[in-house]
Structure formats: C-alpha cells, structure tokens
Design a protein around this motif. Sequence first.
Motif, PDB file in Angstrom:
ATOM      1  N   PHE A  96       0.817  -1.217   0.000  1.00 32.95           N
ATOM      2  CA  PHE A  96       0.000   0.000   0.000  1.00 32.95           C
ATOM      3  C   PHE A  96       0.848   1.262   0.000  1.00 32.95           C
ATOM      4  N   GLN A 148      -5.061   5.903  -7.915  1.00 34.71           N
ATOM      5  CA  GLN A 148      -5.236   5.734  -6.463  1.00 34.71           C
ATOM      6  C   GLN A 148      -4.685   6.925  -5.695  1.00 34.71           C
ATOM      7  N   ARG A 163      -6.859   9.552  -3.466  1.00 34.13           N
ATOM      8  CA  ARG A 163      -6.527   9.839  -2.067  1.00 34.13           C
ATOM      9  C   ARG A 163      -6.521  11.339  -1.804  1.00 34.13           C
ATOM     10  N   LYS A 208      -2.776  -0.730   8.750  1.00 33.99           N
ATOM     11  CA  LYS A 208      -3.197   0.510   8.086  1.00 33.99           C
ATOM     12  C   LYS A 208      -3.702   0.265   6.666  1.00 33.99           C
ATOM     13  N   HIS A 258      -6.165   0.086   3.717  1.00 34.20           N
ATOM     14  CA  HIS A 258      -7.294   0.990   3.491  1.00 34.20           C
ATOM     15  C   HIS A 258      -8.632   0.336   3.809  1.00 34.20           C
ATOM     16  N   TYR A 281      -9.700   0.534   7.399  1.00 32.23           N
ATOM     17  CA  TYR A 281     -10.255   1.835   7.786  1.00 32.23           C
ATOM     18  C   TYR A 281     -11.660   2.037   7.231  1.00 32.23           C
ATOM     19  N   GLU A 282     -11.890   1.545   6.009  1.00 34.12           N
ATOM     20  CA  GLU A 282     -13.235   1.663   5.433  1.00 34.12           C
ATOM     21  C   GLU A 282     -14.256   0.916   6.288  1.00 34.12           C
ATOM     22  N   SER A 328      -5.519   6.787  12.582  1.00 34.48           N
ATOM     23  CA  SER A 328      -5.374   7.369  11.256  1.00 34.48           C
ATOM     24  C   SER A 328      -4.355   8.499  11.252  1.00 34.48           C
ATOM     25  N   PHE A 363      -8.520   9.735   5.293  1.00 28.98           N
ATOM     26  CA  PHE A 363      -9.195   8.952   6.327  1.00 28.98           C
ATOM     27  C   PHE A 363      -9.410   9.775   7.595  1.00 28.98           C
TER      28      PHE A 363
END
Length: 1134
Positions: free
Chosen positions: A846, A886, A890, A1050, A1052, A1055-1056, A1085, A1095
């Motif tokens: 990532f 991506q 972001r 971490k 993504h 976090y979603e 975050s 985020f």
Amino acid sequence: MEDIFGISIIHDPGPWSNFDLLAVHGIKGHPYDTWTHPNGEKWLENYLPKDLPNTRIMTFGYNAQVFTSSKGHITDFAEQLLQHFTSIRRSTQSLDRPIIFLCHSLGGLVVKKALLLAQEIHDAAGIRTSTRAVAFMGTPHRGSQLASYADIAVKCMKAAGVKANIANIHQLKLDSDNLEELALQFGSLLQTEQIKVLTFYELKPIKLAGLAEVVVVPTWSAKLGLGPPLESIIPVDADHRQIAQFPSQNCKQYSVVRSNIVYITSMGRINGQLDDLHSQDMKWEDIRLWLDAVKSPLGSAINKERADGTCEWVLEKEAFNVWRSSESSGGLWICGKPGVGKTILANFISEDLLKTGSDQAVLTMHCHSYRSLNDPAYALIRGILHQALQAPLLSETVKRRLLELHSQTSAMSDIVFDTLLNILDDILRTKNGINVIIDGIDEIDESASEIELLLTKAKTWSQSATTCKVLILSRNTAFLDRLLDGWKTMTISSHDSLRDISIFLNEKLENITHLGDRRAEVAEKLLHGSKGLFLWAGLTVSELDHLRTWNEVQALLQNGNRGLDATYATIIKQLDTSSEGLCRIRARALPLVAVACRPFRLEELTELLAVEVSKEFLDPGNKLLGGWSTLSRACGPFLQINESDVIELIHVSAKEFLLSHSLAQSLCRDYLIDESAETEMACLCLSYLNFTVFGRRPGEEMRLDVNKLDQEYPLLEYASNFWADHFLRSGKVTALQLGLLYQFLNSPCSINWVSTIYKHFALKCGENHGTILTAQKAIFVNLQKKLRTSGGIDPVLSTRCVDKCGRLLLESTQDALRIEQFHSGPTAEATLEKKLRVAQCYGSLFELDPAQETATDAFETAQHSIGTLHPITLQLERIMLYTQAQVLERSSTLKSYDTIPRFLRLVENHVEVFGPDHIETFFCRHDFGLMYSMRSEFAQAREVLERLHQEATQKLGRTSRVTHPIANNLAACANMQGDYDFAESILQTIPGLSDAAAQQLEVDITTVPTYTLHALSILAAVFGARDEDHRSEILHQRVIDGLTAQLRPKAHRVYESAINKGQALRDQFKYDESRKHYMEWLKKSNHDFGTDSNFSQKIRDCLIDVQEQEKKWNEMSEGLKIPPVQEQLIWERS
C-alpha cells in the motif's frame, strides 16, 4: 556370433514412415544393450514404436571397444555411420526423410563428427540437410577450468566398466580432432542448418571404480550452450548409465524423453519454423513441469506388490462383472474397512482392464499419494490429467486443451480446480472406452468443496452417453454414502479378504525359515486372528521375522487382531529398545515422517535426523550409519521404502496413530521441541536454511550455485519449500521457533531464499516469476497473521518479525534489481522485469507513491528500449495508471484527471498482445472498471465489470484469483447503485462467505481468505444500506479483526470497515459507542496517514455527523422516537 555392427532396423512402418530415428551408443556400448534396463525392459524396441508408430527406428553398432586402444579414430566411426545410413536410405528410397539422432554418452561425439563430415562427403550431404534434431543423453561436449576432456572421458569409461588407456584418452583428438574445436564447429553447423538440440543431462551420481560417487557428465559439460530456441535443456532424474534406460513405459524419465521426441516428430520440418517450435517448446515445457511437479513427491504405496493369485475373487463378483462388461457408462463403489487391501485391488483391476485392448484408457488415482500436499484435491485433478496425457487414446486431446489453457495465462498454477475439472469433464464426455479408478477418496479432507464437486462430476461421467466407467474404492462414510447415492455398491467381505490373506501368508511364511514345520500352524492362527484385515496380517508377519523363540511367537499370535491402533501399539512396544540411539531415531523419525508435506527420500530423512537446532552447522558425525538398515531396525514396519529410495508410512492409519495415540505421543515426548512434530520440523528446516545459505551473497553467483548447493545439502529443496508450512501448522509459537525465525529474517539467508533458492525450486515445478511472487507474498502474510494471533511469546521480537515479513519481499526484489542493473544495464529487459516486480511489491504494501514512481520510470525506459507493445511495457503502464489514479483519489483530485481514454487504449493493446482470454487482459479490464468506480461513475463501472465477471467465470472458473476481485467490485458498484439483491447474489458466489457471515461464527475469522473478507465488508455495507445496522456492525467488526491479522493494520479496507462500523453504531442510536469508536480510529489514522489524510478527514466528518444526529435525536419528542430493531429480528430477515 551375432553381427551387431552397422545399422539394425528395430521398427519399420514401411510406406507410412515419415521420420527416421537412429540411436548411437557410446563407449563399450551395444546397439541393443545400451538402451535396455537391468530389469530387461527395452524401450527402443517395446515402447517407442507404440509412441512413434510412423517413425522408422534404427540403432547403429560399431566397435566401441577400440576407444580404449591406440587404433581408435572417431572419424572412422563417423564415416561408417554415414556410409551405412546413406545405403539404407537409398535402398528404401527415403533419402529426403527427416532424421532424429539419439546419442548416449561419447556416442554423441560420433554423430557430431558425422554431421560435420556430411558437409564434405557429397553422397551423405542429404543426411545433414535432412537432420531435424539431435538428442544428446549424457554427452560431454566441453571441458572447463575444473576438468579436462580426459577427466570426463575417464569417468565415462569407468561408468561403462572399461579400464581406460589414459595415454590415449588424453589425446582424445582421435585423428587429430580436438574436441573443443569439434564443439565449436558443431555449434556453427546447428545454427546454419537450424537443427534442434535436445540436451538430456543426468542428475544422479554413480559409484565408479576407484572414484567416489560422481555425476559423470556434469551440467556444464552436457550443455552445448546454444540457448533457446536451438537447444532445450532437460534434466533427467537418473545416473549416467540409466539416463538411456527406463524400467517401465510409465516411468517419469521415459515420459520426459518420449514427450520431447514425439513433439519433434509432430512438428515436421523444423527449418523455417524454429521460432514457432521454440514458442511451442516453451509452452509445453511449462505444462510438463507443472504436471510432473505433482508426481515427483509421491511415495511408494501405489507400487505395493501383489502376491500371485490374490484379488482374483473380484472377477467372480456379479456387481463387478456387470460394471466391467457393460457397453455403456456406469459407476461402482467398492467399499471396505481400512487395511483390507483396497489399494492392491485397485491396481489389480487397473491391470485387468488394460488387458482388454488398446482402445481402452485406464486412469488410476491413489488419493493417499496426495493427502500430505497443501491442496490435495487440486493435485489429484492434475494427477488425473497427467495420466490422461500418457494414454494414447486421450493424449492428443489433453495436450491440445492444456496448450489452449496455457495461452490464456502467465503460469499454469494460475488455473484453478474448476477449470481443470471442466477440461477433464469435456474429455471424458466425448471419448469412448475410458475407465476411471479412484482409490482412497475418503483419505482427503471431506470438508474440501472440491472433493464434493469431483464426486458430483464422477456421477455424471458414469451416466454419460459415451462409455465412461467410474470405480471408487474407499471406506464407507456418510459423506460418500450421500454423494454416491444410486450407485451400485460392493463391499469387501471378510471372506473375500481371507482368501487373499491365506495366499499372502503362505508366500511370506515360506521365507521365514526359523519357523520350521510350524509354518502351517502359524499361518492358520494368523489367518484366524486377522479378521480379514490384510494390513494386520502384513504387520504381524514382519514382526514374526524378528522373533526367535516359540513362546514369543505364541504370545504374538494369541493377541490376534484387536484393531489397528492396538496392533501399532504392540509393535511400538516390541521394537528394539536395547539401544538409546535406536529409541531416539524412532522417536524423531516416525512423527517427522507423519507430518511431512511430502514423502522423504532416504538421503533427505537421514540428513534431517542429523540436524541439531542448537548448532549452526551440520555435523557429519550425526548422520546415521547404515542408512535404511538402521532406520528399518529402529522403526520396524511403520516405514517402507521403494526402488527410488522414497520413504513413507505403511498406511494412512499409521499416520493417524502416530499423531493422536497417547503411546505414540509419549514415545517422542523427550525428543521433540514442545512435544510437537510440526514445531520440531519448522525449527529443523529453519536451522538448516540458516546454516546452509547463511552469509552467501544473493544474485547471479548464487543462481549458478543452487544446483551444487542442492547436491551438497540434500534437504535444501524440502526445507526451502516447506519450512513456512510447518511453521504455520504448528500450534503456539515457541520462543525457540520465534528466535530461529528472527535469525532467518534478519540475515542474508532470507534474502537468498526469497531471491534465489525458493525461486530456483519453484521454477523447476513449472511456476513463473509472477506466481512465485504471489506465493511468497502469501507466505509472509500468513506468517504475520500467525505471529499476531499467537500468544505467549516475546511481543517485541514478534513485532520485529512481523515488520520484517512485511518488507522482506520488497528488499529481496530491490536487491535482485540492483544486481541485474549492474550486470545488464538499466535498459535491459531483465532489469525492467525486475523493476516491474519492485513496483508490484510496493503496491502490495500500500505504498502508492513509490509504486507509481517506480512504474513510471520503468515504463518510460521500456517504451524506448523494448517497445510500447512489449508485455513488460504494458504491465508497467497498467500499474502506473492504476496507482496514479489511487494517489489522485486519495487527494480527491481524480475527477480532474481523465485516465479513461488512455486506459481504454491500454485494454485494446492487452487484447492485441496477450489475447482476449489471457489473465493479464482480464486484470487490465478489471482495473479499467475500477477507474470508473473510483470516479463514482458506477453505472459505467458496473457495465464493464458485469460483462467481465461473466467471461471470467466461464473461462477461469468462479474460484479463480481473477474472478474473486471482479465479483467483489461488481457487488460494490451494485450496492452503490442501490441494487442490493444483485450485489448479495454476486457475493454469494465467493467461497466461504456464508460461513464468515453466519450469525454464530464457527470459523476462525483470522483464517478466512482476504478476498472473502473483502466480500464480507461489502455484504456488511449492503446490510447497512438495508437498515440492518446491528448485523452490519457485527460483520464490519469481523472484517476489521480478520484484515488486521492478515494485512498491515493501516490497510485501506480496514479503515473503510472501521468507518462503516461507526455509522452502523450511529444508526442504532448508540451515539456514545460510535463516538468512542471514531475517536480511537482517528488517533490511529493520524498516526498511520497523518492528520491531513483523507481517512482522518472522513473520521472527523463522521464525528461531527454523530454529534448532529444525537442532537436531533435528543430534540425529537418521545412519541416520534423509534427504538432500534432487536438483534434476533435482524438476523432472521436473512
């Protein structure tokens, strides 16, 4: 005396001949004996004519003895060959017929010289121009600083049993022809005439008089060094003598040689078609390696000897005869208790069916051979295809279908079980005369969905319009009883097996001479005590051989058959306990063999038992004296060995006993780490790798050294392939285990393993660099998960190992890139391919910015150096565009940058270069759909993904690693459009989702595959959109738990799911819980991405929203407030 000189015709199809094959022997060779196995099997005479029915097969004999005298001239023999061969071809009016030469050892020098002379001798010039290929089997082409021609020649002579004349051998100019010059001249000839070379080189050493065990013709001497497409290099698992001798038509070595020669003849004229031939060669070599890889680790159970007269009772059974004699398809299930001889019966039936004629194909699979492999069902289906490829009735169809599959993928290992099963299904439904025998299907985990799918297909085969007969032999289980409902069933009764046991006992007791005239009495008591259990009778007979008093014999017989566990326990107690050394060997060898990922070779097991975890070197003094003799004495009948020195347990029930019975566990309590065989094996493999490759430099030097390392360290391949499997299968992680892993990860050893050692062995198994990278990534992800979820260990050291696992793949790939760039330059294709791997590694971590920068830099270089439409350039462009999108997403600027037109052109280029059905094209189309999704253009994204999902499911199967992300993202688009039913229907095709989403979670969520967790997060969002908030909350938490264990915290998607869980709490009016949850994730975050990250901003917005929703709720009158739906009602709606 028989005239063996000149050319003898072995097989002549007459006017139907379309090829000539001439076999040429070496020193002290013989035109027939050179090609005859010690067991009497003559493959040139008996096998090859069946596989090459339209090829005239001949052998050339000459006075090869004179190589040891002063009168020998290689030119003489070459001229004789040309004269005899030209004469035969002229007399049969076949001067223009294509030729293949087959040469063993120094006989290859005769052929090389003959083809060079044919340039000058007018009458024989047609032999040169007609030669399509030369197959060299252990021919020494060159010397080096390590060895002279004389050294190699002396070895070849000693291998042939000749006393060499050293003075003459050192002049192996033989008529002043220097062999180095011969090699150079011949290389030029091959390139001029475009003659294909098949180089078969030996892997096994041979014991020579006056020398230690040596590989007679090492790899560097066996190769001409022309490289593809002119030369194909093919290793053969044999020594110098037996590289040209095969024990049976079904042996793997013959299959390798046969398939390559058959392929040459099938291509016809090679001149002008060499690029196509090389392309086909490479494809078929990939397929062959992939198929052979699943056969190579198999043990000896399938070769159990049958006593004459046994199993014949089955020919008297009505159910069997109806099945066998029927002219239509049918299924028969023969069931019996463990140990009654089902495997031997399966082999007997297979042999009986093969006698019915050449219009029959018999595919016999023994499932116990696959039970130790990580994916036994997948290995089993590959094994069936491997057998089908050997059957003349099916081989062409199977080969064509596999080549079609290869054209759709970067590696055969990308092809999933469903696709292979569908191929087999198509073949069996369109061919007549096929018999499928599946033995021991009950020994493979019944929970595997693939087994149920295979058995369901087997039922359809047994009902097909073509003649396909299916026979299953197994224990009677409720699972099989359900799936085989409606089949004819036949049970092996005690009466049936007692007949065979009686014959077996009479044969075996004849060899136990110390029983004297009491043999008949012993046989009767054994027969009565066996209760029809063949395995018990065999085990007891092996014990009788060690007893020397009648009282001991009587005590053994009086016990009778009290069940296999009791029998195993008795054997354990009666094994030799007089030596502490034997007890230690037994206590370690038996459990280690029981947990092995594949059967060991003898040299591997003796090496394994010599490893001491506490030492950083292998002490030669620890190795077993006596080899198999010592092992057999220590372990008794538990272990068996075959003619290839492969060792395995006598029966699957022995494995179950050793891993579960209290007596077996107490036996090894004092000898295994943490009393666990899996932990012991993990530690032994890690130790072995640490002191095997510790401190060695990675890169080119290491790649060239792997074969030598493998010979020096016999356990290297096993330790490299399976250390991680044992680590992951062990229970809790011990301090010693963790320490060894830390040492491994933080030493040059791990870089060497990732960049060279693991790849070396994986490439031999038919993998490619892309699938190897995927496999290594999975290993490190699973190690991280294991360390995160295993308690009771040093948390600091564990965290360090987790972090190192996360970056090791990247570091090793960067290391390989630096070395490649130094050796090949920055614009070389090999360098750009490694930059592609580095970009992929960054993406998997990532780390989008370095992924984009690496891909962009490599793409710009690739455009100019290897071209815009090169496969590497296209893959780099895809990564560059996707990571760029991506990054822009972001920063919320994606909509201002339109990548759609460029990505559409990229899709078109993929179709042109890779083909419409290739996996790379599917990946590119998938990313194209995601470009729309990231721009919130869900209708367009769904249109792309829905069509792609249908094609991927049809072409690759629903379990493909390509189909899973397509299904997930299609469902996500449908959810965003409000089409919740469609989204849920797509998600239900994801394997394991129903278990992960169940109300009562019965699976370990940390073991659920990542793609299933992604599907679970989308399903949770669907439930949230349907106002099933409590269910959504629970599922989101499961996703968080699962992904946190498997991916970096971490990631993504973690976090979603965290954000969505907070919304689910809010929508249940749990404002305090929602606020607390968001505050916790805001802190994370800020730490992981920074306070200005997307985020962090989203979570702050969510906190504001919670506050506003709570304020509205508090201001609302009590009569308008609707309480949240109770949990049970939520779950019942599903």
